[in-house]
Design a protein around this motif. Structure first.
Motif, PDB file in Angstrom:
ATOM      1  N   GLN A   1       0.912  -1.261   0.133  1.00  0.00           N
ATOM      2  CA  GLN A   1      -0.193   0.149  -0.096  1.00  0.00           C
ATOM      3  C   GLN A   1       0.809   1.214   0.005  1.00  0.00           C
ATOM      4  O   GLN A   1       0.520   2.228  -0.626  1.00  0.00           O
ATOM      5  CB  GLN A   1      -0.835  -0.143   1.090  1.00  0.00           C
ATOM      6  CG  GLN A   1      -2.060  -0.951   1.010  1.00  0.00           C
ATOM      7  CD  GLN A   1      -2.992  -0.946   2.291  1.00  0.00           C
ATOM      8  OE1 GLN A   1      -3.245   0.075   2.965  1.00  0.00           O
ATOM      9  NE2 GLN A   1      -3.511  -1.970   2.559  1.00  0.00           N
TER      10      GLN A   1
ATOM     11  N   ASN B   1       2.545   1.902  -3.559  1.00  0.00           N
ATOM     12  CA  ASN B   1       1.679   2.337  -4.551  1.00  0.00           C
ATOM     13  C   ASN B   1       1.205   3.926  -4.355  1.00  0.00           C
ATOM     14  O   ASN B   1       1.310   4.524  -5.184  1.00  0.00           O
ATOM     15  CB  ASN B   1       0.297   1.570  -4.648  1.00  0.00           C
ATOM     16  CG  ASN B   1       0.477  -0.168  -5.082  1.00  0.00           C
ATOM     17  OD1 ASN B   1       1.650  -0.297  -5.662  1.00  0.00           O
ATOM     18  ND2 ASN B   1      -0.057  -1.180  -4.847  1.00  0.00           N
ATOM     19  N   LEU B   2       1.011   4.163  -3.018  1.00  0.00           N
ATOM     20  CA  LEU B   2       0.835   5.301  -2.895  1.00  0.00           C
ATOM     21  C   LEU B   2       1.988   6.441  -2.998  1.00  0.00           C
ATOM     22  O   LEU B   2       1.825   7.483  -3.490  1.00  0.00           O
ATOM     23  CB  LEU B   2       0.361   5.676  -1.155  1.00  0.00           C
ATOM     24  CG  LEU B   2      -0.071   6.878  -0.622  1.00  0.00           C
ATOM     25  CD1 LEU B   2      -1.426   7.085  -1.203  1.00  0.00           C
ATOM     26  CD2 LEU B   2      -0.119   6.943   0.712  1.00  0.00           C
ATOM     27  N   THR B   3       3.224   5.907  -2.713  1.00  0.00           N
ATOM     28  CA  THR B   3       4.118   6.706  -2.762  1.00  0.00           C
ATOM     29  C   THR B   3       4.638   6.903  -4.490  1.00  0.00           C
ATOM     30  O   THR B   3       4.824   7.951  -4.882  1.00  0.00           O
ATOM     31  CB  THR B   3       5.613   6.274  -2.304  1.00  0.00           C
ATOM     32  OG1 THR B   3       5.242   6.058  -0.753  1.00  0.00           O
ATOM     33  CG2 THR B   3       6.923   7.098  -2.354  1.00  0.00           C
ATOM     34  N   ILE B   4       4.360   5.944  -5.170  1.00  0.00           N
ATOM     35  CA  ILE B   4       4.698   5.922  -6.551  1.00  0.00           C
ATOM     36  C   ILE B   4       3.709   6.715  -7.121  1.00  0.00           C
ATOM     37  O   ILE B   4       4.146   7.555  -8.229  1.00  0.00           O
ATOM     38  CB  ILE B   4       4.595   4.490  -7.195  1.00  0.00           C
ATOM     39  CG1 ILE B   4       5.659   3.568  -6.530  1.00  0.00           C
ATOM     40  CG2 ILE B   4       4.540   4.312  -8.778  1.00  0.00           C
ATOM     41  CD1 ILE B   4       5.569   2.113  -7.175  1.00  0.00           C
ATOM     42  N   SER B   5       2.487   6.864  -6.640  1.00  0.00           N
ATOM     43  CA  SER B   5       1.387   7.749  -7.328  1.00  0.00           C
ATOM     44  C   SER B   5       1.435   9.245  -7.074  1.00  0.00           C
ATOM     45  O   SER B   5       0.586  10.008  -7.524  1.00  0.00           O
ATOM     46  CB  SER B   5       0.131   7.215  -6.761  1.00  0.00           C
ATOM     47  OG  SER B   5      -0.158   7.778  -5.486  1.00  0.00           O
ATOM     48  N   GLN B   6       2.484   9.616  -6.061  1.00  0.00           N
ATOM     49  CA  GLN B   6       2.525  11.208  -5.918  1.00  0.00           C
ATOM     50  C   GLN B   6       2.900  11.801  -7.093  1.00  0.00           C
ATOM     51  O   GLN B   6       3.872  11.386  -7.770  1.00  0.00           O
ATOM     52  CB  GLN B   6       3.618  11.091  -4.755  1.00  0.00           C
ATOM     53  CG  GLN B   6       4.175  12.658  -4.882  1.00  0.00           C
ATOM     54  CD  GLN B   6       3.089  13.570  -4.217  1.00  0.00           C
ATOM     55  OE1 GLN B   6       2.078  13.218  -3.429  1.00  0.00           O
ATOM     56  NE2 GLN B   6       2.820  14.617  -4.870  1.00  0.00           N
ATOM     57  N   PHE B   7       2.093  12.761  -7.622  1.00  0.00           N
ATOM     58  CA  PHE B   7       2.390  13.285  -8.840  1.00  0.00           C
ATOM     59  C   PHE B   7       3.391  14.513  -8.552  1.00  0.00           C
ATOM     60  O   PHE B   7       3.278  15.403  -7.542  1.00  0.00           O
ATOM     61  CB  PHE B   7       0.788  14.057  -9.337  1.00  0.00           C
ATOM     62  CG  PHE B   7       1.016  14.707 -10.745  1.00  0.00           C
ATOM     63  CD1 PHE B   7       1.390  13.865 -11.764  1.00  0.00           C
ATOM     64  CD2 PHE B   7       1.243  16.031 -10.652  1.00  0.00           C
ATOM     65  CE1 PHE B   7       1.528  14.562 -13.175  1.00  0.00           C
ATOM     66  CE2 PHE B   7       1.430  16.713 -12.040  1.00  0.00           C
ATOM     67  CZ  PHE B   7       1.578  15.889 -13.262  1.00  0.00           C
TER      68      PHE B   7
ATOM     69  N   LYS C   1       0.775  10.672   1.467  1.00  0.00           N
ATOM     70  CA  LYS C   1       1.780  11.107   0.627  1.00  0.00           C
ATOM     71  C   LYS C   1       1.824  12.578   0.836  1.00  0.00           C
ATOM     72  O   LYS C   1       0.591  13.064   0.991  1.00  0.00           O
ATOM     73  CB  LYS C   1       1.615  10.838  -0.919  1.00  0.00           C
ATOM     74  CG  LYS C   1       0.168  11.114  -1.640  1.00  0.00           C
ATOM     75  CD  LYS C   1       0.077  10.464  -2.872  1.00  0.00           C
ATOM     76  CE  LYS C   1      -1.178  10.683  -3.386  1.00  0.00           C
ATOM     77  NZ  LYS C   1      -1.559  10.216  -4.787  1.00  0.00           N
TER      78      LYS C   1
ATOM     79  N   ARG D   1      10.639   5.402 -11.411  1.00  0.00           N
ATOM     80  CA  ARG D   1      10.457   5.812 -10.169  1.00  0.00           C
ATOM     81  C   ARG D   1       9.933   4.479  -9.397  1.00  0.00           C
ATOM     82  O   ARG D   1      10.462   4.195  -8.196  1.00  0.00           O
ATOM     83  CB  ARG D   1       9.425   6.897  -9.933  1.00  0.00           C
ATOM     84  CG  ARG D   1       8.986   6.945  -8.255  1.00  0.00           C
ATOM     85  CD  ARG D   1       7.893   7.935  -8.128  1.00  0.00           C
ATOM     86  NE  ARG D   1       8.226   9.304  -8.365  1.00  0.00           N
ATOM     87  CZ  ARG D   1       7.285  10.192  -8.093  1.00  0.00           C
ATOM     88  NH1 ARG D   1       6.097  10.146  -7.803  1.00  0.00           N
ATOM     89  NH2 ARG D   1       7.691  11.660  -8.360  1.00  0.00           N
ATOM     90  N   ALA D   2       8.987   3.734  -9.848  1.00  0.00           N
ATOM     91  CA  ALA D   2       8.552   2.323  -9.108  1.00  0.00           C
ATOM     92  C   ALA D   2       9.720   1.535  -8.854  1.00  0.00           C
ATOM     93  O   ALA D   2       9.590   0.877  -7.885  1.00  0.00           O
ATOM     94  CB  ALA D   2       7.450   1.747 -10.304  1.00  0.00           C
TER      95      ALA D   2
END
Ligand SMILES: [Fe+2]
Length: 204
Positions: free
Chosen positions: A118, A121-127, A146, A179-180
Motif C-alpha cells: 500500500q 503504491n501510494l508513494t509511486i502515485s505522488q504526482f 503522501k 520511480r517504481a
C-alpha cells in the motif's frame, strides 16, 4: 541553528539499491541546501526559535510573520523529511518489525507485506515531487500518507516514522524515469529497527 543528521553508513553502503553518487549529492548538496536556507530564514527570530525543536517550529509556523511561513514549511520540511529519510536507511537493515509496532501494523494493514504494498503504491502515485510516509497519531494509530513538495505530516500533527523521498534527485542518476523500481528496491535498505525506535520514542 539546525543541522543535518550524521550518516551511520558510507555513501556506497546502500548499493546496489541506492548508488553512492546519489547518496553523496542528496546528502551533501540537497539536504545541506535546505539546512543553510532554513538557518538563513530563521536568523533574527531567536525569540521564536530559542529552545524550540524543528518539529515545534513546523507545528507553530503561524507564530512567525506571514511572509516567511511558506518558506519555513519548505526549507524546514526539507531538513526534517531528509533527516528522517537518511536515518531509516541502513546497509544491514532489520527487515521485519517486531513488538508494539508489528502489533499495530497487523491491526491496521493486516500484515507487513500489505503495508509495504500500500505504501509503495501510494508513494509511486505522488504526482511530481514529494514523499510517502508511515505516520502515527497521538494514540499510536498508524496511517500512510503522501505529501507534495517538502510538506511534512508534522504540520497536521502527525508523527512521521518512515519516509520515502520520491523527488527525482533521490533516484534519477541510477533509475532515470523508473520511480517504481526505486521505491520497490528501497525496502531492501529500510531498517525496521529504526522505525520501531521512532514508533516507541519519537514524539513531536
Ligand atoms: Fe530529497
Amino acid at each position: 541553528m539546525f543541522d543535518k543528521i550524521e550518516l551511520s553508513y558510507e555513501y556506497d553502503d546502500l548499493e546496489p539499491y541506492i548508488d553512492a553518487e546519489t547518496v553523496n549529492i542528496h546528502y551533501n548538496k540537497h539536504l545541506q541546501g535546505y539546512v543553510n536556507n532554513l538557518n538563513k530564514i530563521l536568523k533574527g527570530y531567536d525569540n521564536l526559535t530559542k529552545g524550540k525543536t524543528l518539529e515545534q517550529i513546523l507545528l507553530n509556523v503561524g507564530s512567525f510573520p506571514q511572509e516567511i511561513r511558506q518558506n519555513i514549511i519548505n526549507q524546514g520540511g526539507g531538513v526534517i523529511n531528509h533527516n528522517l529519510y537518511f536515518y531509516i536507511l541502513s546497509p544491514k537493515p532489520k527487515l521485519k518489525p517486531e513488538g508494539s509496532l508489528l502489533y499495530e501494523i497487523n491491526n491496521t494493514f493486516g500484515n507487513i507485506e500489505n503495508l509495504k504494498i500500500q505504501l509503495t503504491n501510494l508513494t509511486i502515485s505522488q504526482f511530481g515531487s514529494g514523499y510517502g510516509f508511515l505516520v502515527k497519531d497521538m494514540n499510536g494509530k498508524l496511517s500512510i500518507h503522501k505529501t507534495l513538495n517538502q510538506n511534512s505530516p508534522i504540520s497536521d500533527g502527525l508523527t512521521p516514522i518512515l519516509c520515502i523521498d520520491v523527488w527525482e534527485h533521490a533516484y534519477y542518476l541510477k533509475y532515470k524515469n523508473l520511480r517504481a523500481d526505486y521505491v520497490k528496491n528501497i525496502w531492501n535498505v529500510i531498517d525496521w529497527g529504526k522505525i520501531e525506535n521512532l514508533y516507541e520514542n519519537y514524539i513531536i
